[in-house]
Motif scaffolding. Structure first.
Motif, PDB file in Angstrom:
ATOM      1  N   LEU A  43       0.856  -1.107  -0.010  1.00 59.17           N
ATOM      2  CA  LEU A  43      -0.028  -0.096   0.004  1.00 59.17           C
ATOM      3  C   LEU A  43       0.842   1.445  -0.115  1.00 59.17           C
ATOM      4  O   LEU A  43       0.753   2.271  -0.805  1.00 59.17           O
ATOM      5  N   ARG A  44       1.771   1.317   0.848  1.00 64.97           N
ATOM      6  CA  ARG A  44       2.955   2.340   0.771  1.00 64.97           C
ATOM      7  C   ARG A  44       3.580   2.668  -0.461  1.00 64.97           C
ATOM      8  O   ARG A  44       3.846   3.574  -0.936  1.00 64.97           O
ATOM      9  N   VAL A  45       3.694   1.392  -1.113  1.00 60.45           N
ATOM     10  CA  VAL A  45       4.532   1.510  -2.435  1.00 60.45           C
ATOM     11  C   VAL A  45       3.473   2.146  -3.382  1.00 60.45           C
ATOM     12  O   VAL A  45       3.946   2.885  -4.334  1.00 60.45           O
ATOM     13  N   TRP A  48       3.229   5.621  -3.002  1.00 58.25           N
ATOM     14  CA  TRP A  48       4.268   6.488  -3.782  1.00 58.25           C
ATOM     15  C   TRP A  48       4.289   6.664  -5.099  1.00 58.25           C
ATOM     16  O   TRP A  48       4.594   7.671  -5.707  1.00 58.25           O
ATOM     17  N   LEU A  49       3.748   5.416  -5.725  1.00 61.12           N
ATOM     18  CA  LEU A  49       3.842   5.392  -7.258  1.00 61.12           C
ATOM     19  C   LEU A  49       2.689   6.177  -7.847  1.00 61.12           C
ATOM     20  O   LEU A  49       2.882   6.700  -8.974  1.00 61.12           O
ATOM     21  N   VAL A  57       5.943   8.509 -12.272  1.00 60.66           N
ATOM     22  CA  VAL A  57       5.157   7.604 -13.048  1.00 60.66           C
ATOM     23  C   VAL A  57       3.958   8.479 -13.374  1.00 60.66           C
ATOM     24  O   VAL A  57       2.927   8.773 -12.904  1.00 60.66           O
ATOM     25  N   THR A  58       4.128   9.236 -14.740  1.00 61.10           N
ATOM     26  CA  THR A  58       3.411   9.964 -15.391  1.00 61.10           C
ATOM     27  C   THR A  58       2.108   9.350 -15.892  1.00 61.10           C
ATOM     28  O   THR A  58       2.179   8.093 -16.311  1.00 61.10           O
ATOM     29  N   ASP A  79      11.027   1.591 -14.119  1.00 61.16           N
ATOM     30  CA  ASP A  79      12.129   2.754 -14.263  1.00 61.16           C
ATOM     31  C   ASP A  79      11.832   3.340 -12.862  1.00 61.16           C
ATOM     32  O   ASP A  79      12.997   3.635 -12.054  1.00 61.16           O
ATOM     33  N   ALA A  80      10.623   3.627 -12.137  1.00 60.82           N
ATOM     34  CA  ALA A  80      10.489   4.276 -10.885  1.00 60.82           C
ATOM     35  C   ALA A  80      10.984   3.175  -9.753  1.00 60.82           C
ATOM     36  O   ALA A  80      11.621   3.688  -8.896  1.00 60.82           O
TER      37      ALA A  80
END
Length: 205
Positions: A43-45, A48-49, A57-58, A79-80
């Motif tokens: 969930l934290r990842v 962040w993403l 991460v556009t 890449d992120a």
């Protein structure tokens, strides 16, 4: 024939996800187990993403099943997950290479933070997204299902409400605040008028 004992677990499949139901003796009703909460680390990842400014991460907007959604490319997420910004977060899963990033992305997709999509062309210039089954791949498109952390939204809403209430109470402001508001208003109007005059002169020339 043997009868199932009370509390016998029967496998069920709902929406592609395996759940467990328990058969009760009273009326033979089925009780579904509550859905498991997503892993706190995942969930934290995902939070962040979901923030493009932090992770890079556009996203872009598209139409999927008659509603607006945000989608991203798989290469952006890989890449992120390999970036220095990701490594700076303690407690995040360790990602050493692109295969590890793809594996972590598959875990996130399995937790239903996003799903895979593909473009369907309706006409030569118009296309929409639809769900596509399959594992995570770098060249794929993915639609966010997770809205991300709402802390920033709550803070902005609170500040907006506080600012509106403050403006409504302008009559009881102390004199120094009223003078400051007056100077800010005069400065803004002077600057705006000067810019309009400059643009008019440049247009005439």
């Amino acid at each position: 024939s043997t009868r199932p004992s009370t509390g016998e677990h029967l496998p069920l499949h709902v929406d592609g996800m395996s759940t467990t139901a328990v058969r009760q003796r009273s009326g033979g009703t089925m009780k579904k187990a509550p859905p498991a909460k997503p892993d706190d680390v995942l969930l934290r990842v995902a939070n962040w993403l979901r923030d493009p400014k932090s992770s890079g991460v556009t996203t872009r907007e598209a139409v999927q099943y008659e509603r607006r959604v945000e989608y991203f490319k798989g290469t952006k997420m890989v890449d992120a997950l390999l970036s220095d910004k990701y490594r700076a977060h303690r407690g995040f899963p360790v990602v050493k290479n692109r295969d590890g990033a793809v594996a972590l992305a598959n875990r996130l997709m399995g937790a239903q933070f996003f799903h895979r999509s593909q473009r369907i062309f309706i006409s030569s210039r118009r296309w929409e997204l639809e769900m596509h089954q399959g594992p995570f791949e770098e060249d794929g498109l993915y639609t966010w299902m997770h809205e991300g952390s709402k802390t920033r939204l709550y803070v902005l809403c609170g500040l907006t409400l506080a600012g509106a209430l403050l403006l409504c109470m302008v009559q009881i402001w102390p004199i120094w605040m009223k003078i400051g508001l007056w100077w800010c208003s005069v400065t803004f109007l002077t600057t705006f008028s000067a810019l309009c005059i400059v643009r008019l002169l440049l247009f005439c020339v």
